[in-house]
Design an enzyme around this catalytic site. Structure first.
Site, PDB file in Angstrom:
ATOM      1  N   LYS A  63       0.800  -1.238   0.000  1.00 15.79           N
ATOM      2  CA  LYS A  63       0.000   0.000   0.000  1.00 15.79           C
ATOM      3  C   LYS A  63       0.827   1.280   0.000  1.00 15.79           C
ATOM      4  O   LYS A  63       0.387   2.300  -0.498  1.00 15.79           O
ATOM      5  CB  LYS A  63      -0.943   0.005   1.200  1.00 15.79           C
ATOM      6  CG  LYS A  63      -2.046  -1.004   1.033  1.00 15.79           C
ATOM      7  CD  LYS A  63      -2.994  -1.039   2.191  1.00 15.79           C
ATOM      8  CE  LYS A  63      -4.041  -2.110   1.882  1.00 15.79           C
ATOM      9  NZ  LYS A  63      -5.051  -2.234   2.871  1.00 15.79           N
ATOM     10  N   ASP A  99      -9.493   2.604   2.836  1.00 16.86           N
ATOM     11  CA  ASP A  99      -9.369   1.839   4.090  1.00 16.86           C
ATOM     12  C   ASP A  99      -9.792   2.670   5.293  1.00 16.86           C
ATOM     13  O   ASP A  99     -10.392   2.145   6.239  1.00 16.86           O
ATOM     14  CB  ASP A  99      -7.910   1.412   4.316  1.00 16.86           C
ATOM     15  CG  ASP A  99      -7.544   0.165   3.535  1.00 16.86           C
ATOM     16  OD1 ASP A  99      -8.447  -0.598   3.147  1.00 16.86           O
ATOM     17  OD2 ASP A  99      -6.335  -0.045   3.307  1.00 16.86           O
TER      18      ASP A  99
HETATM   19  P1  NDP Z   1       1.740  -4.034   5.556  1.00 16.39           P
HETATM   20  O1  NDP Z   1       2.542  -5.092   4.901  1.00 16.39           O
HETATM   21  O2  NDP Z   1       1.771  -2.660   5.015  1.00 16.39           O
HETATM   22  O3  NDP Z   1       2.189  -3.948   7.112  1.00 16.39           O
HETATM   23  C1  NDP Z   1       2.309  -5.129   7.855  1.00 16.39           C
HETATM   24  C2  NDP Z   1       2.542  -4.786   9.313  1.00 16.39           C
HETATM   25  O4  NDP Z   1       2.473  -6.006  10.044  1.00 16.39           O
HETATM   26  C3  NDP Z   1       3.905  -4.178   9.611  1.00 16.39           C
HETATM   27  O5  NDP Z   1       3.748  -3.243  10.658  1.00 16.39           O
HETATM   28  C4  NDP Z   1       4.727  -5.394  10.075  1.00 16.39           C
HETATM   29  O6  NDP Z   1       5.753  -5.068  10.969  1.00 16.39           O
HETATM   30  C5  NDP Z   1       3.664  -6.160  10.823  1.00 16.39           C
HETATM   31  N1  NDP Z   1       3.889  -7.608  10.943  1.00 16.39           N
HETATM   32  C6  NDP Z   1       3.901  -8.519   9.948  1.00 16.39           C
HETATM   33  N2  NDP Z   1       4.038  -9.766  10.464  1.00 16.39           N
HETATM   34  C7  NDP Z   1       4.117  -9.620  11.803  1.00 16.39           C
HETATM   35  C8  NDP Z   1       4.258 -10.532  12.885  1.00 16.39           C
HETATM   36  N3  NDP Z   1       4.334 -11.854  12.685  1.00 16.39           N
HETATM   37  N4  NDP Z   1       4.284 -10.048  14.139  1.00 16.39           N
HETATM   38  C9  NDP Z   1       4.184  -8.715  14.370  1.00 16.39           C
HETATM   39  N5  NDP Z   1       4.049  -7.786  13.388  1.00 16.39           N
HETATM   40  C10 NDP Z   1       4.017  -8.245  12.120  1.00 16.39           C
HETATM   41  O7  NDP Z   1       0.247  -4.610   5.635  1.00 16.39           O
HETATM   42  P2  NDP Z   1      -1.143  -3.834   5.623  1.00 16.39           P
HETATM   43  O8  NDP Z   1      -1.069  -2.712   6.600  1.00 16.39           O
HETATM   44  O9  NDP Z   1      -1.546  -3.548   4.245  1.00 16.39           O
HETATM   45  O10 NDP Z   1      -2.132  -4.979   6.156  1.00 16.39           O
HETATM   46  C11 NDP Z   1      -2.066  -5.483   7.482  1.00 16.39           C
HETATM   47  C12 NDP Z   1      -3.190  -6.483   7.703  1.00 16.39           C
HETATM   48  O11 NDP Z   1      -4.447  -5.867   7.590  1.00 16.39           O
HETATM   49  C13 NDP Z   1      -3.192  -7.636   6.707  1.00 16.39           C
HETATM   50  O12 NDP Z   1      -3.560  -8.808   7.406  1.00 16.39           O
HETATM   51  C14 NDP Z   1      -4.293  -7.251   5.737  1.00 16.39           C
HETATM   52  O13 NDP Z   1      -4.873  -8.385   5.119  1.00 16.39           O
HETATM   53  C15 NDP Z   1      -5.270  -6.587   6.696  1.00 16.39           C
HETATM   54  N6  NDP Z   1      -6.157  -5.619   6.038  1.00 16.39           N
HETATM   55  C16 NDP Z   1      -7.498  -5.860   6.034  1.00 16.39           C
HETATM   56  C17 NDP Z   1      -8.359  -4.952   5.466  1.00 16.39           C
HETATM   57  C18 NDP Z   1      -9.821  -5.214   5.497  1.00 16.39           C
HETATM   58  O14 NDP Z   1     -10.547  -4.602   4.704  1.00 16.39           O
HETATM   59  N7  NDP Z   1     -10.305  -6.045   6.386  1.00 16.39           N
HETATM   60  C19 NDP Z   1      -7.890  -3.731   4.822  1.00 16.39           C
HETATM   61  C20 NDP Z   1      -6.462  -3.549   4.939  1.00 16.39           C
HETATM   62  C21 NDP Z   1      -5.639  -4.477   5.492  1.00 16.39           C
HETATM   63  P3  NDP Z   1       7.257  -4.740  10.450  1.00 16.39           P
HETATM   64  O15 NDP Z   1       7.241  -3.291  10.062  1.00 16.39           O
HETATM   65  O16 NDP Z   1       8.089  -5.023  11.647  1.00 16.39           O
HETATM   66  O17 NDP Z   1       7.528  -5.674   9.311  1.00 16.39           O
END
Ligand code: NDP
Length: 269
Positions: A63, A99
């Site tokens: 994103k 979002d």
């Molecule tokens: P991004 O890839 O932009 O960000 C992911 C985030 O998750 C980062 O802060 C990352 O931390 C963290 N992260 C990933 N794995 C782990 C873990 N195992 N433990 C702790 N932190 C972790 O993703 P998005 O923001 O786009 O999406 C996040 C979630 O939200 C997804 O599951 C997505 O499917 C869901 N979503 C759902 C929507 C809906 O309409 N229901 C809309 C938008 C998103 P780090 O920086 O340390 O890597």
């Protein structure tokens, strides 16, 4: 026929094709919506044009990065620094963020907003940015915590309280605890369970943005007898806004909304 896609990685879990194709069919729009597993955000623009897409949704983890592929960015999306919807107009790409409004509407469906004074956002990716932005707009104090420190820079610069997981030992009182990480996709907790339990003790609501399957985060929240909701309603509301953009607002909003709610009911069956 026009084609649309949701780009992400992983992408198989996405229910966006179901929602959007349902809406297209109900509203007799000659269009199809597919999933696309993107490897590298830098390839997005070339793939988009080569495949002849008219619009797209962008999901985890692109994103923020795909914003760079757009020619124009909507004011709100620019403030958030992340997009989830793209529209092609001639040979230019326009980026939007649905979002933020999607999250807010799903929250308002679940609890009286006046009861939420402060929120803890776990995660600092694209969706966390949108949520922090919309909560701030509604005068809800926000703290953001994240695994890696580098991603907190944006939130720091925007004046949000933030901490890395390692620094987040003591828990202040938060009304809403939001898991905006992608941990639940991999069936793990975003934080140590003891830390989460301390947060849930004083909270009124826990939200995990993941949808479509049980997740450990919400199971733990339920033990504390608080309202625990997944991301299905957010998916619905952000899709309604995206669909309105896909149709260039030529179809009455209430018709899109009606068919989207019908799709949502089927999704929940
Ligand atoms: P991004 O890839 O932009 O960000 C992911 C985030 O998750 C980062 O802060 C990352 O931390 C963290 N992260 C990933 N794995 C782990 C873990 N195992 N433990 C702790 N932190 C972790 O993703 P998005 O923001 O786009 O999406 C996040 C979630 O939200 C997804 O599951 C997505 O499917 C869901 N979503 C759902 C929507 C809906 O309409 N229901 C809309 C938008 C998103 P780090 O920086 O340390 O890597």
């Amino acid at each position: 026929m026009r084609f649309y896609a949701v780009f992400g990685n992983p992408i198989n879990h996405s229910k966006s094709p179901f929602l959007h194709n349902f809406i297209f069919e109900r509203l007799k729009i000659d269009a199809r919506y597919v999933r696309f597993c993107l490897q590298d955000a830098r390839d997005f623009r070339e793939i988009f044009f080569k495949c002849g897409f008219s619009g797209a949704n962008i999901t985890v983890p692109f994103k923020e990065a795909v914003l760079e592929s757009c020619d124009e960015i909507d004011t709100i999306a620019r403030k958030i620094g992340a997009i989830n919807t793209i529209i092609r107009r001639d040979s230019a790409l326009f980026g939007y963020n649905t979002d933020a409004i999607g999250f807010y509407k799903s929250l308002a469906d679940s609890i009286a907003i006046k009861n939420i004074k402060n929120a803890l956002i776990i995660g600092a990716g694209g969706s966390a940015r949108a949520i922090a932005f919309i909560l701030k707009e509604h005068n809800i104090a926000v703290k953001v915590i994240n695994r890696s420190e580098s991603r907190l820079e944006f939130f720091n610069a925007e004046g949000f309280g933030c901490e890395s997981f390692s620094a987040f030992k003591k828990c202040d009182k938060f009304d809403a605890i939001i898991n905006a990480t992608s941990s639940s996709i991999n069936d793990t907790l975003p934080l140590e369970s003891a830390v989460l339990e301390r947060c849930f003790q004083d909270a009124k609501i826990a939200i995990d943005l993941m949808y479509g399957k049980k997740c450990k985060f919400l199971e733990l929240a339920k033990k504390h007898k608080i309202n625990a909701i997944d991301g299905t309603k957010m998916l619905l509301y952000q899709a309604i806004e995206a669909s309105n953009l896909f149709c260039e607002k030529k179809i009455p909003y209430k018709n899109i909304e009606k068919s989207a709610f019908e799709a949502y009911k089927n999704l929940m069956c």
